[in-house]
Design a protein around this motif. Structure first.
Motif, PDB file in Angstrom:
ATOM      1  N   ASP A   1      55.124  42.556  40.150  1.00 22.48           N
ATOM      2  CA  ASP A   1      55.224  43.882  39.521  1.00 22.48           C
ATOM      3  C   ASP A   1      54.249  44.054  38.360  1.00 22.48           C
ATOM      4  N   SER A   2      53.999  43.003  37.618  1.00 25.75           N
ATOM      5  CA  SER A   2      53.190  43.134  36.401  1.00 25.75           C
ATOM      6  C   SER A   2      51.726  43.481  36.673  1.00 25.75           C
ATOM      7  N   VAL A   3      51.272  43.335  37.925  1.00 28.25           N
ATOM      8  CA  VAL A   3      49.872  43.633  38.218  1.00 28.25           C
ATOM      9  C   VAL A   3      49.698  44.791  39.197  1.00 28.25           C
ATOM     10  N   LYS A   4      50.795  45.327  39.685  1.00 25.93           N
ATOM     11  CA  LYS A   4      50.695  46.439  40.639  1.00 25.93           C
ATOM     12  C   LYS A   4      49.945  47.611  40.013  1.00 25.93           C
ATOM     13  N   GLY A   5      49.033  48.167  40.780  1.00 28.65           N
ATOM     14  CA  GLY A   5      48.225  49.275  40.288  1.00 28.65           C
ATOM     15  C   GLY A   5      46.992  48.840  39.515  1.00 28.65           C
ATOM     16  N   ARG A   6      46.925  47.554  39.150  1.00 27.39           N
ATOM     17  CA  ARG A   6      45.770  47.053  38.403  1.00 27.39           C
ATOM     18  C   ARG A   6      44.949  46.043  39.218  1.00 27.39           C
ATOM     19  N   PHE A   7      45.620  45.221  40.011  1.00 26.63           N
ATOM     20  CA  PHE A   7      44.957  44.182  40.797  1.00 26.63           C
ATOM     21  C   PHE A   7      44.971  44.569  42.268  1.00 26.63           C
ATOM     22  N   THR A   8      43.919  44.168  42.968  1.00 28.92           N
ATOM     23  CA  THR A   8      43.831  44.405  44.406  1.00 28.92           C
ATOM     24  C   THR A   8      43.331  43.143  45.092  1.00 28.92           C
ATOM     25  N   ILE A   9      44.099  42.688  46.076  1.00 29.74           N
ATOM     26  CA  ILE A   9      43.687  41.534  46.867  1.00 29.74           C
ATOM     27  C   ILE A   9      43.136  42.030  48.196  1.00 29.74           C
ATOM     28  N   SER A  10      42.091  41.383  48.667  1.00 34.13           N
ATOM     29  CA  SER A  10      41.502  41.788  49.940  1.00 34.13           C
ATOM     30  C   SER A  10      40.809  40.591  50.576  1.00 34.13           C
ATOM     31  N   ARG A  11      40.374  40.777  51.816  1.00 32.29           N
ATOM     32  CA  ARG A  11      39.657  39.709  52.513  1.00 32.29           C
ATOM     33  C   ARG A  11      38.418  40.309  53.163  1.00 32.29           C
ATOM     34  N   ASP A  12      37.440  39.487  53.427  1.00 29.22           N
ATOM     35  CA  ASP A  12      36.281  39.989  54.154  1.00 29.22           C
ATOM     36  C   ASP A  12      36.582  39.967  55.650  1.00 29.22           C
ATOM     37  N   ASN A  13      35.748  40.633  56.435  1.00 29.30           N
ATOM     38  CA  ASN A  13      36.011  40.766  57.872  1.00 29.30           C
ATOM     39  C   ASN A  13      36.007  39.424  58.586  1.00 29.30           C
ATOM     40  N   ALA A  14      35.213  38.500  58.104  1.00 29.75           N
ATOM     41  CA  ALA A  14      35.161  37.186  58.732  1.00 29.75           C
ATOM     42  C   ALA A  14      36.335  36.315  58.311  1.00 29.75           C
ATOM     43  N   LYS A  15      37.131  36.813  57.352  1.00 25.71           N
ATOM     44  CA  LYS A  15      38.314  36.097  56.866  1.00 25.71           C
ATOM     45  C   LYS A  15      37.953  34.740  56.271  1.00 25.71           C
ATOM     46  N   THR A  16      36.758  34.679  55.683  1.00 22.23           N
ATOM     47  CA  THR A  16      36.366  33.435  55.036  1.00 22.23           C
ATOM     48  C   THR A  16      36.385  33.530  53.528  1.00 22.23           C
ATOM     49  N   THR A  17      36.606  34.726  53.007  1.00 23.46           N
ATOM     50  CA  THR A  17      36.645  34.921  51.561  1.00 23.46           C
ATOM     51  C   THR A  17      37.763  35.888  51.206  1.00 23.46           C
ATOM     52  N   ILE A  18      38.507  35.521  50.184  1.00 19.84           N
ATOM     53  CA  ILE A  18      39.559  36.369  49.636  1.00 19.84           C
ATOM     54  C   ILE A  18      39.127  36.801  48.243  1.00 19.84           C
ATOM     55  N   TYR A  19      39.373  38.068  47.930  1.00 17.74           N
ATOM     56  CA  TYR A  19      38.990  38.596  46.637  1.00 17.74           C
ATOM     57  C   TYR A  19      40.221  39.041  45.849  1.00 17.74           C
ATOM     58  N   LEU A  20      40.085  39.007  44.546  1.00 18.57           N
ATOM     59  CA  LEU A  20      41.086  39.609  43.662  1.00 18.57           C
ATOM     60  C   LEU A  20      40.329  40.443  42.633  1.00 18.57           C
ATOM     61  N   VAL A  21      40.395  41.749  42.798  1.00 18.73           N
ATOM     62  CA  VAL A  21      39.789  42.653  41.832  1.00 18.73           C
ATOM     63  C   VAL A  21      40.827  42.978  40.771  1.00 18.73           C
ATOM     64  N   MET A  22      40.465  42.705  39.532  1.00 18.15           N
ATOM     65  CA  MET A  22      41.400  42.878  38.421  1.00 18.15           C
ATOM     66  C   MET A  22      40.848  43.935  37.475  1.00 18.15           C
ATOM     67  N   ASN A  23      41.550  45.033  37.376  1.00 19.14           N
ATOM     68  CA  ASN A  23      41.173  46.120  36.478  1.00 19.14           C
ATOM     69  C   ASN A  23      42.179  46.253  35.348  1.00 19.14           C
ATOM     70  N   SER A  24      41.782  46.979  34.307  1.00 17.49           N
ATOM     71  CA  SER A  24      42.664  47.222  33.156  1.00 17.49           C
ATOM     72  C   SER A  24      43.283  45.928  32.663  1.00 17.49           C
ATOM     73  N   LEU A  25      42.464  44.921  32.498  1.00 17.91           N
ATOM     74  CA  LEU A  25      42.959  43.612  32.103  1.00 17.91           C
ATOM     75  C   LEU A  25      43.594  43.637  30.723  1.00 17.91           C
ATOM     76  N   LYS A  26      44.628  42.825  30.571  1.00 16.46           N
ATOM     77  CA  LYS A  26      45.375  42.729  29.321  1.00 16.46           C
ATOM     78  C   LYS A  26      45.301  41.289  28.811  1.00 16.46           C
ATOM     79  N   PRO A  27      45.481  41.089  27.519  1.00 20.92           N
ATOM     80  CA  PRO A  27      45.475  39.705  26.998  1.00 20.92           C
ATOM     81  C   PRO A  27      46.483  38.809  27.715  1.00 20.92           C
TER      82      PRO A  27
END
Length: 128
Positions: free
Chosen positions: A62-88
């Motif tokens: 819950d603490s990261v919903k709306g701020r973080f996004t997890i995704s994968r590339d089409n080859a499924k060899t890389t996973i990403y975590l995009v982190m926005n509105s970062l907090k201390p």
């Protein structure tokens, strides 16, 4: 043997963004559950976000919903975590983890022992 390698950590000011990457090597890893965990000094490891790589189903703490996004590339060899509105309070070592299992969900974020392959981590520091 599957191996994971994280990258993309760094130091940012509050409100900033980072994108973490987790490269999967050593096997074709389909139908698996992958997740990002984090651990701050003196605290327990916390699940942040996960993805079922076969279906693309994603889930978050819950603490990261709306701020973080997890995704994968089409080859499924890389996973990403995009982190926005970062907090201390997002400051921690971030780890990528995986286990060969279909159908993982948000409950798996509270079960780090379910994951049997881990990366070495990448440090994220957010200053106020």
């Amino acid at each position: 043997q599957v191996q994971l390698m994280e990258s993309g950590g760094g130091s940012v000011q509050a409100g900033g963004s980072l994108r973490l990457s987790c490269v999967i090597s050593g096997d074709t890893y389909r139908g698996s559950c992958m997740a990002w965990f984090r651990q701050a000094p003196g605290k327990e490891r916390e699940g942040v976000a996960g993805i079922s790589t076969g279906s693309g189903f994603t889930f978050y703490v819950d603490s990261v919903k709306g701020r973080f996004t997890i995704s994968r590339d089409n080859a499924k060899t890389t996973i990403y975590l995009v982190m926005n509105s970062l907090k201390p309070e997002d400051t921690a070592m971030y780890y990528c983890a995986t286990v060969m299992f279909r159908g993982c969900n948000s409950a798996w974020l509270s079960r780090p022992d379910n994951f049997n392959v881990w990366g070495q981590g990448t440090q994220v520091t957010v200053s106020s």
